[in-house]
Design an enzyme around this catalytic site. Structure first.
Site, PDB file in Angstrom:
ATOM      1  CE  LYS A 212      -3.588   2.292   2.699  1.00 45.97           C
ATOM      2  NZ  LYS A 212      -4.552   2.213   3.785  1.00 45.97           N
ATOM      3  CD  GLU A 218       9.178  -5.832   7.420  1.00 48.27           C
ATOM      4  OE1 GLU A 218       8.967  -4.715   6.898  1.00 48.27           O
ATOM      5  OE2 GLU A 218       8.851  -6.111   8.587  1.00 48.27           O
ATOM      6  N   GLY A 274      -4.906  -2.000   4.977  1.00 49.60           N
ATOM      7  CA  GLY A 274      -4.082  -3.121   4.506  1.00 49.60           C
ATOM      8  C   GLY A 274      -4.744  -4.463   4.757  1.00 49.60           C
ATOM      9  NE  ARG A 275      -6.696  -4.007  10.863  1.00 42.02           N
ATOM     10  CZ  ARG A 275      -6.062  -2.850  11.018  1.00 42.02           C
ATOM     11  NH1 ARG A 275      -4.886  -2.669  10.428  1.00 42.02           N
ATOM     12  NH2 ARG A 275      -6.573  -1.878  11.724  1.00 42.02           N
ATOM     13  CD  GLU A 360      -2.020  -4.558  11.439  1.00 43.56           C
ATOM     14  OE1 GLU A 360      -0.813  -4.832  11.538  1.00 43.56           O
ATOM     15  OE2 GLU A 360      -2.578  -4.422  10.326  1.00 43.56           O
ATOM     16  CG  HIS A 391      -4.117 -35.915  16.731  1.00 44.91           C
ATOM     17  ND1 HIS A 391      -4.334 -37.128  17.344  1.00 44.91           N
ATOM     18  CD2 HIS A 391      -5.072 -35.788  15.771  1.00 44.91           C
ATOM     19  CE1 HIS A 391      -5.364 -37.740  16.753  1.00 44.91           C
ATOM     20  NE2 HIS A 391      -5.831 -36.937  15.807  1.00 44.91           N
ATOM     21  CE  LYS A 519       5.630  -0.848  10.109  1.00 45.16           C
ATOM     22  NZ  LYS A 519       4.656  -0.133   9.299  1.00 45.16           N
TER      23      LYS A 519
HETATM   24  O1  F6P Z   1       2.189  -4.141   9.951  1.00 48.54           O
HETATM   25  C1  F6P Z   1       1.662  -2.893   9.671  1.00 48.54           C
HETATM   26  C2  F6P Z   1       1.157  -2.768   8.288  1.00 48.54           C
HETATM   27  O2  F6P Z   1       0.980  -1.415   8.066  1.00 48.54           O
HETATM   28  C3  F6P Z   1      -0.131  -3.547   8.024  1.00 48.54           C
HETATM   29  O3  F6P Z   1      -1.260  -2.903   8.478  1.00 48.54           O
HETATM   30  C4  F6P Z   1      -0.061  -3.681   6.548  1.00 48.54           C
HETATM   31  O4  F6P Z   1      -0.970  -4.638   6.093  1.00 48.54           O
HETATM   32  C5  F6P Z   1       1.387  -4.065   6.367  1.00 48.54           C
HETATM   33  O5  F6P Z   1       2.070  -3.276   7.320  1.00 48.54           O
HETATM   34  C6  F6P Z   1       1.951  -3.863   4.991  1.00 48.54           C
HETATM   35  O6  F6P Z   1       1.920  -2.528   4.587  1.00 48.54           O
HETATM   36  P1  F6P Z   1       2.138  -2.128   3.085  1.00 48.54           P
HETATM   37  O7  F6P Z   1       1.063  -2.735   2.258  1.00 48.54           O
HETATM   38  O8  F6P Z   1       2.089  -0.629   3.063  1.00 48.54           O
HETATM   39  O9  F6P Z   1       3.488  -2.627   2.648  1.00 48.54           O
END
Ligand code: F6P
Length: 554
Positions: A212, A218, A274-275, A360, A391, A519
């Site tokens: 987003k 990452e 995002g979620r 979240e 199990h 972060k």
């Molecule tokens: O972990 C925080 C967060 O902002 C989530 O809400 C989101 O889904 C994820 O990081 C990834 O964010 P982006 O789509 O901006 O890379």
């Protein structure tokens, strides 16, 4: 630790108090007894919507409990909040944003306005772009730089830009185009991208960089590694990138700076959390794997659930009932966790997906106006697919001291033809709900052991170990079949159920400030790890760990 009983959210003192008083009537009851007293309990406490059927009769409730919970929802103006969300009001008040995942699947195409502007034309334009692209990749007209078809999708994203498409793609595996392969890379641990690249072919792989913000550390690290890998194998052919890299983002500038042509960018909007984004172009890997028509069926299932949530009276509203039962569990019965147990191997990633969706969203400690809450908010959500969990951790669910309210999810029809397997799976699912509810009394154990011929003394020694308390709550969701439509409805059901809880708690379910501190600190520590100087700017544990780690790397 919050005191028990937990104080009411502001303004809800009266219905809360009524529920607390009612709780005293419920506490002495055992589910086993209330079932034997009322043969109609299943009919009273179950509900069908489309091809989903919810049995919530195995909860410690009576009709009065539900009436009191509905009153709580009325006092919290739940209907008003639902309307505010659907109308595009900026209910995400800490980011000043509307919350419109419902617009992404608004198949009725009725106008939904943000700041006076209908968002539907843009939503439809991106869906059209996804359709054109998906079809051309699937029929080979959009091919790799050497003309070979793109058959290997590598989605690079994390959190909402990974869990949704990964979970849905896995769930809809039977619908994939034959020959297609997919990888979902999320972790910054180099093992993740290395494993994907080891199986990728630079001529046939399509990388989707899904973020987003297009700034997530990452994702950008993995994306740059993929780009380098690609250029190394194509003799630095920068032009070929356009055939192998696309982006899904709200940040056009950052996408351009990465080197992806805007023609290969799929947009979405700040009003998509995002979620809650799998319904947007973040769902592109799903559409590529199962086809756009099925992606649209997923949207249609969610849209049907949206309409149900918006219009059905509370008494016949699946999401409202589930959300209020969660409140009953969390704030009145005092449970701290919630298990999601899909009895369908294809839904094995659902618990992980719902961990983000729920934790979240509702893992918050202050109300919408910033006042610390005096009651518990979101529980710990966890789970595993059945029957594997049986199990592993079901022992604790049956005889441990921590109550675990659980959702059992079971499709009636499978995608395979191994009938015996499906019968065993279904039998286990339904049996577990019965065992949790009924338990096994000491006299039942005694009868069993006597029939087995054990001596009296041995029987008495074993009775406490072999007794099950029962009275453990669960919901069971039956689904006719795990189709794209039904999956869409199921996910939307959970989204709305989470929203219902947030309304009662008066918290903002749509921000996630709690992920920021880690972060920020990681950026400092990364610099300390890269430096030759000993780390000294933190507490003794943090400094010590950084220095020890550096020492151990040589
Ligand atoms: O972990 C925080 C967060 O902002 C989530 O809400 C989101 O889904 C994820 O990081 C990834 O964010 P982006 O789509 O901006 O890379």
């Amino acid at each position: 630790m919050l005191a028990s009983p937990q104080p009411a959210p502001e303004g809800l003192e009266k219905p809360w108090q009524a529920l607390l008083e009612h709780l005293e009537k419920i506490r002495p009851l055992h589910l086993r007894d209330i079932f034997s007293e009322d043969p109609d309990r299943f009919d009273k406490f179950s509900i069908q919507f489309d091809e989903l059927f919810l049995d919530y009769s195995k909860n410690p409730i009576t009709e009065e409990t539900l009436e009191l919970l509905f009153e709580l929802a009325r006092q919290a103006d739940l209907s008003g909040w639902i309307e505010r969300m659907f109308r595009g009001e900026k209910i995400n008040n800490t980011e000043g944003r509307a919350v419109l995942h419902v617009a992404l699947r608004n198949r009725a195409n009725t106008p939904i306005k943000v700041d006076g502007r209908d968002v539907m034309p843009e939503v439809n334009a991106v869906l059209q772009q996804m359709q054109t692209f998906t079809e051309s990749v699937r029929n080979g007209t959009f091919s790799g730089h050497t003309g070979r078809p793109l058959e290997h999708i590598v989605n690079i994203g994390i959190g909402g830009s990974d869990l949704g498409p990964r979970m849905v793609s896995t769930a809809l595996r039977p619908y994939w185009k034959p020959g297609m392969k997919a990888h979902f890379v999320s972790n910054v641990d180099g093992t993740d991208i290395s494993e994907a690249l080891a199986q990728a072919d630079p001529e046939t792989t399509l990388f989707i960089i899904a973020s987003k913000t297009f700034t997530t550390r990452e994702t950008m690290t993995n994306a740059h590694t993929a780009r380098r890998w690609f250029l190394e194998r194509t003799k630095g052919n920068e032009k070929a990138i356009a055939r192998h890299f696309v982006a899904v983002s709200t940040n056009a500038e950052a996408v351009r700076a990465f080197g992806i042509d805007e023609a290969n960018m799929f947009r979405f909007w700040e009003w998509v959390g995002g979620r809650y984004s799998l319904w947007s172009a973040i769902g592109l890997p799903i559409a590529l794997l199962v086809g756009m028509e099925r992606f649209e069926a997923l949207l249609a299932g969610a849209h049907a659930m949206d309409n149900h949530f918006r219009h059905a009276p509370f008494e016949r509203n699946m999401a409202v009932i589930l959300g209020l039962l969660d409140i009953w569990q969390r704030n009145f019965l005092g449970t701290g966790n919630h298990a999601v147990l899909p009895y369908d191997h294809s839904l094995r990633l659902l618990p992980a997906y719902l961990q983000q969706a729920d934790m979240e969203s509702n893992g918050k400690g202050v109300t919408r106006d910033g006042t610390p809450v005096q009651h518990h908010t979101g529980p710990v959500v966890w789970g595993q697919p059945g029957t594997n969990g049986q199990h592993a951790f079901f022992q604790l669910m049956h005889q441990g001291t921590e109550p675990v309210p659980a959702d059992f999810i079971l499709p009636a029809q499978s995608h395979h033809s191994l009938e015996e397997h499906h019968r065993i799976l279904a039998a286990n699912c339904i049996a577990q709900t019965e065992a949790l509810m009924k338990g096994k009394t000491a006299s039942e154990v005694r009868r069993e052991l006597t029939a087995a011929g054990l001596p009296e003394e041995e029987i008495e020694r074993l009775v406490p170990h072999r007794t099950f308390p029962g009275n453990r709550a669960s919901n069971t969701l039956l689904m006719k079949k795990l189709t794209p439509y039904n999956l869409g409805a199921l996910i939307a059901l959970y989204e709305h159920r989470i929203f219902v809880q947030s309304v009662i708690w008066n918290i903002n379910a749509f921000d996630q400030w709690g992920v920021e501190l880690g972060k920020q600190l990681a950026a400092d520590i990364e610099a300390a790890l890269a430096s030759d100087a000993p780390c000294s700017g933190h507490d003794s544990s943090t400094n010590g760990l950084v220095n020890k780690f550096k020492e151990m790397t040589t």
